[in-house]
Design an enzyme around this catalytic site. Structure first.
Site, mmCIF file in Angstrom:
data_model
loop_
_atom_site.group_PDB
_atom_site.id
_atom_site.type_symbol
_atom_site.label_atom_id
_atom_site.label_comp_id
_atom_site.label_asym_id
_atom_site.label_seq_id
_atom_site.Cartn_x
_atom_site.Cartn_y
_atom_site.Cartn_z
ATOM 1 N N LYS A 22 -12.077 101.140 -36.776
ATOM 2 C CA LYS A 22 -12.507 102.248 -35.921
ATOM 3 C C LYS A 22 -14.018 102.446 -35.971
ATOM 4 O O LYS A 22 -14.675 102.592 -34.930
ATOM 5 C CB LYS A 22 -11.790 103.544 -36.325
ATOM 6 N N ASP A 92 -14.341 114.321 -33.754
ATOM 7 C CA ASP A 92 -14.403 113.742 -35.091
ATOM 8 C C ASP A 92 -13.026 113.800 -35.736
ATOM 9 O O ASP A 92 -12.479 114.874 -35.953
ATOM 10 C CB ASP A 92 -15.424 114.513 -35.927
ATOM 11 N N GLY A 95 -9.526 111.500 -40.409
ATOM 12 C CA GLY A 95 -8.202 111.382 -41.016
ATOM 13 C C GLY A 95 -7.215 112.283 -40.312
ATOM 14 O O GLY A 95 -7.565 113.058 -39.426
ATOM 15 N N GLY A 464 9.579 133.994 3.409
ATOM 16 C CA GLY A 464 9.099 133.677 4.752
ATOM 17 C C GLY A 464 8.800 134.952 5.512
ATOM 18 O O GLY A 464 9.068 136.068 5.037
ATOM 19 N N LEU A 465 8.242 134.803 6.684
ATOM 20 C CA LEU A 465 7.891 135.964 7.497
ATOM 21 C C LEU A 465 9.128 136.761 7.904
ATOM 22 O O LEU A 465 10.250 136.231 7.909
ATOM 23 C CB LEU A 465 7.150 135.506 8.757
ATOM 24 N N SER A 466 8.920 138.007 8.270
ATOM 25 C CA SER A 466 9.997 138.810 8.831
ATOM 26 C C SER A 466 10.518 138.126 10.094
ATOM 27 O O SER A 466 9.747 137.625 10.910
ATOM 28 C CB SER A 466 9.465 140.212 9.168
ATOM 29 N N GLY A 469 14.463 134.258 9.412
ATOM 30 C CA GLY A 469 15.870 133.875 9.253
ATOM 31 C C GLY A 469 16.375 133.947 7.827
ATOM 32 O O GLY A 469 17.459 133.436 7.524
ATOM 33 N N SER A 538 8.281 138.463 0.232
ATOM 34 C CA SER A 538 7.481 138.116 -0.962
ATOM 35 C C SER A 538 6.215 137.358 -0.564
ATOM 36 O O SER A 538 6.095 136.167 -0.835
ATOM 37 C CB SER A 538 8.308 137.328 -1.982
#
Length: 634
Positions: A22, A92, A95, A464-466, A469, A538
């Site tokens: 490493k 860093d 270990g 969804g919108l009013s 459906g 919503s």
């Protein structure tokens, strides 16, 4: 040095078994990217010459480490090397313990990892442990470097054998490395340029791979988590300092501080240095270290975690966890340890140990004497009990507040992540007025109800919108599910506002509270194993996302009932759009109030193009697949 300093920055960790090269690799990386301090290489070469020993790239790493410890040459930001694309910060990690401490305490969070394996020695136990640890900490961008290919005469077959063995093992823990690369760090093979010694390799170099890694997106869309690091007094101001670990906050936000449950409103946001034009900051997002002042001077101490009232963290004295143990003494049930989570510190004990795993072989261990404990380099699934309540999140949901370290005496001896469980959801005391309320668990589980019902419970959230459906689809879907023998119930927007939401109007604040209440009710239906269908406009994405967080993964199904505004206005069965256009209804969605459509809904229904029967069939098909994947017949 490279001429122009890139502004993009990526944090990486380099791990590997002892003596797998490493330090040599990092030293070579510095040189090949032109990131060494001027004259440093020549200086060390002359030192080696005077001593009569060959120059080693590892010596370069050691020298830079020594200077950094003295705060010389390497700056405090630890920007150690760069490519034309970006700067790289090496975390860093000399270990296991240091790596674990740095990673889990949040001192530095790696976004990618390079894992070294010695081609001559092959896959070792520590190679497997490192892979497990990277997986445990959630690092998914991993490149495996098969080093010291020169010791194996640059053998393609040897490389393929190591890749096949280690890739198969990593697959057992769910890790898929980006690439395996054969390298010889000592000679610079495949580090910054293709190796002439390995013409059979046509894949990327290490630097190519690093530049292909992606920067982690800041968790700005998550709920706010602002752990308090300290309190400063300036004049008559009390400035609460900390780092925004997730989400965002702005002036005027009402915050709840866990675990004290005290509330106040953000009066100002302080930054150091101040903004260039001297203007006061109005907001802060994940990743920023800031200070805030509050309108009400409540007592707050280091360790508190600030959140918005609608989405606080869990606050309990017992939780499930996965722990990687590195202590010299076993992790035992009879002993007291210190738990550090974000800026919180609290004493804890192991309440129970469910499973112990060998991190290198992945075998489940059993103790001959029946005594439950976790040995060094072992991983355990267990329950921790803290002396007082701590604020936390499930690691899969919010990383910084879902991981911790365990301190044995003065040593960081283990680290872990908080596992998902049926923790009681919290709402702040603006809605829950008593501190002495606990979730009551019955003797019949959700799973048992689902097996009895013959199908999964879920929440189908129609938005969804009013007039798009939603209610029509919801009631038809409920009838079809009932005819199929499933337990289903519709929560309709108008029905809820007749009772549960009768005290609420249609302001943004009231809409949010209405959806929160519906989400909590839907969660109860889910607990009963019922298919809960909700039909609510919503309109705000954040409100729907809040409900999604209340529901277990894959049990919240967002259904976007999509119809253009002009189509909804033509339908308008209740005459609401006409009233809204005449300004008889204030804050009407789509007209005088916004609608934020879902970004990635599970189901999208185009009701201007699909019939109601087609929409219902689409949802039923989705549920059929969901049930078949869980082996519950219908």
């Amino acid at each position: 040095m490279l001429g122009i300093t890139p502004t993009e920055q990526l944090k990486i960790v380099i791990v590997g078994h002892v003596d797998h090269g490493k330090s040599t690799f990092v030293g070579r990386l510095f040189h090949d990217t032109g990131s060494l301090p001027e004259g440093k290489l020549e200086q060390l070469q002359k030192v080696a010459e005077r001593r009569g020993v060959p120059f080693e790239w590892a010596n370069l790493m050691d020298a830079l480490q020594s200077e950094r410890d003295q705060n010389i040459t390497i700056d405090t930001a630890q920007i150690w090397f760069q490519t034309a694309k970006r700067q790289y910060v090496i975390i860093d990690a000399p270990g296991h313990k240091e790596f674990l401490k740095n990673m889990i305490t949040g001192a530095a969070n790696a976004e990618a990892a390079l894992l070294l394996i010695d081609a001559h020695e092959g896959v070792q136990e520590n190679s497997r442990r490192h892979g497990y640890l990277l997986n445990l900490l959630g690092i998914r961008q991993i490149a495996v470097l098969v080093n010291k290919m020169d010791l194996e005469n640059y053998s393609e077959s040897k490389f393929n054998q190591i890749e096949s063995e280690y890739r198969a093992w990593l697959k057992t823990i769910g890790v898929e490395p980006k690439v395996f690369i054969p390298i010889a760090a000592k000679h610079g093979d495949n580090i910054a340029s293709p190796s002439k010694n390995m013409p059979w390799w046509r894949g990327p170099t290490v630097l190519d791979t690093l530049d292909q890694f992606k920067l982690a997106e800041r968790p700005m869309d998550q709920p706010l988590r602002f752990p308090v690091q300290d309190i400063y007094r300036f004049d008559d101001r009390r400035i609460i300092a900390g780092r925004v670990e997730a989400g965002s906050l702005k002036v005027g936000d009402k915050l709840v501080f866990s675990p004290t449950n005290k509330t106040s409103t953000v009066k100002s946001i302080e930054r150091w240095p101040e903004t260039s034009n001297g203007a006061a900051a109005q907001s802060a997002t994940a990743g920023e270290s800031i200070g805030i002042t509050l309108t009400e001077q409540i007592f707050i101490a280091r360790g508190a975690i600030a959140a918005h009232e609608a989405a606080p963290p869990f606050e309990l004295s017992s939780f499930k966890a996965r722990v990687f143990w590195l202590g010299k003494s076993p992790l035992a049930k009879s002993k007291t340890y210190k738990l550090k989570l974000a800026t919180q510190e609290v004493e804890c004990q192991v309440e129970s140990i469910e499973k112990v795993i060998d991190a290198s072989s992945l075998e489940t261990l059993s103790r001959t004497n029946g005594e439950a404990y976790v040995g060094r380099h072992e991983v355990a699934e267990l329950t921790l009990h803290t002396k007082k309540a701590v604020a936390f999140d499930v690691h899969a949901d919010i990383v910084p507040t879902g991981r911790f370290v365990l301190v044995d005496g003065l040593d960081v001896s283990g680290g872990g992540i908080i596992a998902a469980h049926n923790y009681p959801q919290r709402t702040h005391d603006s809605t829950t007025k008593s501190d002495n309320i606990y979730w009551s668990h019955g003797k019949v589980t959700t799973r048992q109800r689902e097996l009895r019902n013959g199908h999964l419970g879920c929440v189908l959230w129609l938005t969804g919108l009013s007039s798009a459906g939603k209610s029509t689809i919801a009631t038809e879907l409920e009838r079809e599910l009932f005819n199929l023998g499933r337990h289903a119930y519709v929560l309709d927007g108008d029905n809820i506002r007749h009772g549960l939401g009768s005290d609420l109007g249609f302001s943004p604040k009231d809409r949010t509270e209405n959806i929160r209440r519906v989400g909590e009710v839907a969660k109860l239906f889910l607990d009963a194993g019922v298919i809960c269908i909700t039909a609510f406009i919503s309109p705000y994405r954040a409100d729907r996302d809040l409900v999604r967080k209340l529901i277990p993964a894959e049990r919240f199904i967002e259904v976007y009932v999509n119809a253009p505004l002009e189509v909804c206005e033509k339908r308008d069965p209740k005459g609401l759009y006409v009233k809204a256009r005449a300004k008889q209804i204030k804050e009407f969605t789509g007209i005088s109030a916004p609608y934020e459509p879902p970004v990635n809904p599970e189901i999208e229904l185009r009701t201007d193009k699909q019939t109601i029967a087609e929409c219902v069939a689409r949802i039923l098909e989705y549920l059929q697949i969901q049930d078949s994947e869980t082996a519950i017949s219908i």
